[in-house]
Design a protein around this motif. Structure first.
Motif, PDB file in Angstrom:
ATOM      1  N   ALA A 142       0.785  -1.274   0.038  1.00 43.26           N
ATOM      2  CA  ALA A 142       0.007  -0.014  -0.055  1.00 43.26           C
ATOM      3  C   ALA A 142       0.903   1.170   0.007  1.00 43.26           C
ATOM      4  O   ALA A 142       0.581   2.248  -0.651  1.00 43.26           O
ATOM      5  N   ARG A 143       1.931   1.189   0.839  1.00 46.67           N
ATOM      6  CA  ARG A 143       2.642   2.368   0.891  1.00 46.67           C
ATOM      7  C   ARG A 143       3.539   2.674  -0.603  1.00 46.67           C
ATOM      8  O   ARG A 143       3.605   3.878  -1.035  1.00 46.67           O
ATOM      9  N   GLY A 144       3.858   1.711  -1.210  1.00 43.03           N
ATOM     10  CA  GLY A 144       4.387   1.465  -2.542  1.00 43.03           C
ATOM     11  C   GLY A 144       3.588   2.131  -3.456  1.00 43.03           C
ATOM     12  O   GLY A 144       3.782   2.927  -4.473  1.00 43.03           O
ATOM     13  N   GLN A 145       2.262   2.003  -3.355  1.00 36.49           N
ATOM     14  CA  GLN A 145       1.108   2.454  -4.150  1.00 36.49           C
ATOM     15  C   GLN A 145       0.647   3.907  -3.703  1.00 36.49           C
ATOM     16  O   GLN A 145      -0.205   4.541  -4.415  1.00 36.49           O
ATOM     17  N   GLY A 146       1.135   4.353  -2.645  1.00 40.51           N
ATOM     18  CA  GLY A 146       0.806   5.744  -2.324  1.00 40.51           C
ATOM     19  C   GLY A 146      -1.023   5.488  -1.786  1.00 40.51           C
ATOM     20  O   GLY A 146      -1.402   6.435  -2.190  1.00 40.51           O
ATOM     21  N   ARG A 147      -1.133   4.491  -1.252  1.00 45.31           N
ATOM     22  CA  ARG A 147      -2.840   4.319  -0.786  1.00 45.31           C
ATOM     23  C   ARG A 147      -3.068   3.634   0.226  1.00 45.31           C
ATOM     24  O   ARG A 147      -2.033   2.916   0.877  1.00 45.31           O
ATOM     25  N   ALA A 148      -4.175   3.751   1.030  1.00 40.56           N
ATOM     26  CA  ALA A 148      -4.364   3.063   2.384  1.00 40.56           C
ATOM     27  C   ALA A 148      -5.301   1.766   1.772  1.00 40.56           C
ATOM     28  O   ALA A 148      -5.863   1.802   1.019  1.00 40.56           O
ATOM     29  N   VAL A 149      -5.287   0.687   2.717  1.00 37.83           N
ATOM     30  CA  VAL A 149      -5.935  -0.510   2.175  1.00 37.83           C
ATOM     31  C   VAL A 149      -6.803  -0.852   3.252  1.00 37.83           C
ATOM     32  O   VAL A 149      -6.388  -0.887   4.682  1.00 37.83           O
ATOM     33  N   TYR A 150      -8.008  -1.431   3.234  1.00 35.41           N
ATOM     34  CA  TYR A 150      -8.535  -2.258   4.243  1.00 35.41           C
ATOM     35  C   TYR A 150      -8.083  -3.703   3.823  1.00 35.41           C
ATOM     36  O   TYR A 150      -8.105  -4.141   2.769  1.00 35.41           O
TER      37      TYR A 150
END
Length: 159
Positions: A142-150
């Protein structure tokens, strides 16, 4: 579903924990060894009543490793109930890179930890439990994609 004594449906009341995911210059993950666990974990802990997950993360980092550092955005919210412990929601925030100066200031303030180290992603399973390894890999992606995840049990649900 059974109703509460006042007629309302029951509500989930999960335990909430928050942690910071720190890295070194080489991209390795910081793990800490709690004195009361037989595996390594992230710096963090249970969120107190009335406290936000982010505030809990900042407090726990300060209490456990003695650092007051900027904490970035949310990386993952993990629904991870554990048999015998009940429902849990775990929030992991981006702690960013700890430079050598910050690393030199790490101090075990509250006595809950006795060691810390940076661990390569492909070595995490040697230090910690499978559900945390899954959560860490999902958070790093998620960090590498620049997003937060559930996620659920450390895995982002499909669809």
């Amino acid at each position: 579903m059974t109703a509460a004594s006042d007629g309302r449906p029951p509500m989930a009341r999960p335990r909430v924990a928050a942690a910071a995911l720190f890295f070194d210059r080489a991209g390795r993950v910081m793990l800490v060894h709690p004195t009361y666990k037989d595996y390594w974990d992230l710096p963090g802990g249970l969120v107190e009543p009335g406290e936000s997950p982010r505030a809990g993360c900042l407090r726990e980092v300060s209490e456990e490793i003695g650092l007051t550092v900027p904490i970035g955005g949310l990386l993952i919210v993990d629904w991870a109930p554990v048999e015998g412990e009940g429902d849990k929601m775990l929030f992991v925030f981006d702690g960013g890179e700890l430079d050598e100066d910050a690393q030199a200031r790490i101090a075990f303030v509250d006595g809950e930890l006795d060691e810390w180290r940076f661990v390569a992603a492909d070595q995490l399973d040697r230090y910690t439990i499978p559900r945390l390894v899954r959560r860490l890999h999902t958070a790093m992606a998620a960090r590498g994609q620049g997003r937060a995840v559930y996620s659920e049990h450390g895995v982002e649900p499909a669809g």
